[in-house]
Design a protein around this motif. Sequence first.
Motif, short mmCIF file in Angstrom:
data_model
loop_
_atom_site.label_atom_id
_atom_site.label_comp_id
_atom_site.label_asym_id
_atom_site.label_seq_id
_atom_site.Cartn_x
_atom_site.Cartn_y
_atom_site.Cartn_z
N ARG A 189 -29.75 44.15 -10.76
CA ARG A 189 -28.38 44.66 -10.64
C ARG A 189 -27.43 43.67 -9.96
N ASP A 190 -27.98 42.65 -9.35
CA ASP A 190 -27.17 41.69 -8.58
C ASP A 190 -26.59 40.63 -9.52
N LYS A 191 -25.41 40.89 -10.07
CA LYS A 191 -24.79 39.96 -11.01
C LYS A 191 -24.33 38.68 -10.32
N GLY A 192 -23.91 38.79 -9.06
CA GLY A 192 -23.48 37.61 -8.34
C GLY A 192 -24.61 36.63 -8.11
N TYR A 193 -25.82 37.14 -7.96
CA TYR A 193 -27.00 36.30 -7.76
C TYR A 193 -27.22 35.39 -8.95
N LYS B 204 -24.91 34.36 -11.12
CA LYS B 204 -23.85 33.36 -11.17
C LYS B 204 -24.11 32.24 -10.16
N ARG B 205 -24.52 32.60 -8.95
CA ARG B 205 -24.78 31.60 -7.92
C ARG B 205 -25.95 30.70 -8.30
N THR B 206 -26.97 31.31 -8.89
CA THR B 206 -28.15 30.54 -9.30
C THR B 206 -27.80 29.51 -10.36
N LEU B 207 -27.11 29.94 -11.41
CA LEU B 207 -26.78 29.03 -12.51
C LEU B 207 -25.81 27.94 -12.05
N ALA B 208 -24.89 28.29 -11.15
CA ALA B 208 -23.95 27.29 -10.64
C ALA B 208 -24.67 26.25 -9.80
N TYR B 209 -25.62 26.71 -8.97
CA TYR B 209 -26.36 25.77 -8.13
C TYR B 209 -27.21 24.83 -8.98
N ILE B 210 -27.89 25.37 -9.96
CA ILE B 210 -28.74 24.55 -10.84
C ILE B 210 -27.89 23.52 -11.59
N LYS B 211 -26.73 23.93 -12.06
CA LYS B 211 -25.84 23.00 -12.77
C LYS B 211 -25.42 21.85 -11.87
N GLU B 212 -25.08 22.15 -10.62
CA GLU B 212 -24.65 21.11 -9.68
C GLU B 212 -25.79 20.17 -9.33
N GLU B 213 -27.00 20.71 -9.10
CA GLU B 213 -28.13 19.86 -8.76
C GLU B 213 -28.58 19.01 -9.95
N LYS B 214 -28.47 19.56 -11.14
CA LYS B 214 -28.79 18.76 -12.32
C LYS B 214 -27.83 17.57 -12.43
N ARG B 215 -26.56 17.79 -12.12
CA ARG B 215 -25.59 16.70 -12.15
C ARG B 215 -26.00 15.60 -11.16
N PHE B 216 -26.42 16.01 -9.96
CA PHE B 216 -26.87 15.06 -8.95
C PHE B 216 -28.10 14.27 -9.43
N ILE B 217 -29.04 14.98 -10.03
CA ILE B 217 -30.26 14.32 -10.50
C ILE B 217 -29.95 13.33 -11.62
N LYS B 218 -29.12 13.75 -12.58
CA LYS B 218 -28.79 12.86 -13.69
C LYS B 218 -28.01 11.64 -13.21
N ASN B 219 -27.12 11.84 -12.25
CA ASN B 219 -26.38 10.70 -11.70
C ASN B 219 -27.31 9.73 -10.97
N SER B 220 -28.36 10.27 -10.37
CA SER B 220 -29.29 9.43 -9.62
C SER B 220 -30.05 8.47 -10.52
N PHE B 221 -30.23 8.85 -11.78
CA PHE B 221 -30.96 7.99 -12.72
C PHE B 221 -30.04 7.30 -13.73
N ALA B 222 -28.73 7.54 -13.60
CA ALA B 222 -27.79 6.95 -14.55
C ALA B 222 -27.84 5.42 -14.45
N GLY B 223 -27.87 4.80 -15.59
CA GLY B 223 -27.90 3.34 -15.62
C GLY B 223 -29.27 2.73 -15.49
#
Length: 352
Positions: free
Chosen positions: A250-254, A256-275
């Motif tokens: 029932r926790d819809k906010g949970y 949204k927070r989960t998917l937003a966090y994963i998206k941000e961490e994926k960006r960090f990980i991909k940037n870490s290996f960029a180039g």
Amino acid sequence: MDIYDYAELKGLSPNRLMDFSSDTNPLGPSNKAKHAIRKKVKHLGHPPDRRTRYLKRLICATENIDEKNIIIGPDPLYTVGVLLKTSCPKTALIPSPISDVYRKLLKDHNVEAKPFHLNGEKGFAFEAEKFIKKMEGADCILLPNPHDMLGTCLPADVLRPIIARASAMNKLLVIDEAKRDFADTPSPVREIARSGRSIILRTFSDFHALSGFSLGYAIGSDKLAQDIRGHLGRFSVNPLAEAAAVASLRDKGYRKRTLAYIKEEKRFIKNSFAGSDRIQCIDTPCSFLLLKPGEKIPGLRDAFLQRRIIVVDFTDKKGSQYIRFPVKKHSWNARFIRALKNISGVDKPCTK
């Protein structure tokens, strides 16, 4: 690699190990789920509801199906084990790469795995027509969707003919949707409820981070659901687990927070290996990425274990190596990146 077995072997506390072999939600359980557990503790003197009516009704309302099509029970892998034990198949068709968990499960039930190889050079594309033809030579079909090793998802229009063909051949079809909440892929619930021997499995262990309760549920035809209930016996769901599962769903906010966090961490990980020309970073619809070294790294798992990190890697049919990188809390992700760069010889610093 069982984290408790390895910790005992090395004389360590499990808390000193970083487990990157699981896809548990990095945010941990929903706050509402934790609050529901605290409230339910006051009522532990009451016996559990054997019908798990509140959880079952919530799922029925969400999926628009009847209660007779749902089985609330233990973790889905246990249910798969029950199905294998009762149907006694000799062979199981399953998309490859096959996870260690499924390899062990099939081996324990003396079932030969018939891998359907997915080609990494083609982006692990699923060739449905070839798969349907292969179904004729297997006794049962195990279909993780999303794929538990690759994160690839099959759309409904691909799944429908597979379900129809399995029903026509009267073969057991198990669709494991353990990773579905991360990818939000459509589920063929209606088709499964009307099918003969097809079933969908889901769990509260990964997205909802309730692994300690080992709770899941299955959706299938009323006849198949009734058969499974008969073999599960008088299984009772822990009342704390049911309360937590209902609150988490029932926790819809949970979500949204989960998917937003994963998206941000994926960006960090991909940037870490960029180039980097030594590590290719491949995103997936799920909560993990795939890292492909330019050259195969021998003894990869042992090298990570020396740093107290448990990882999973695999090779495709062509021999290319891939490392599963499930998103965890930021400090763990950064340490994983530093460890892999050190092991593979990549010296680029990781910054956010």
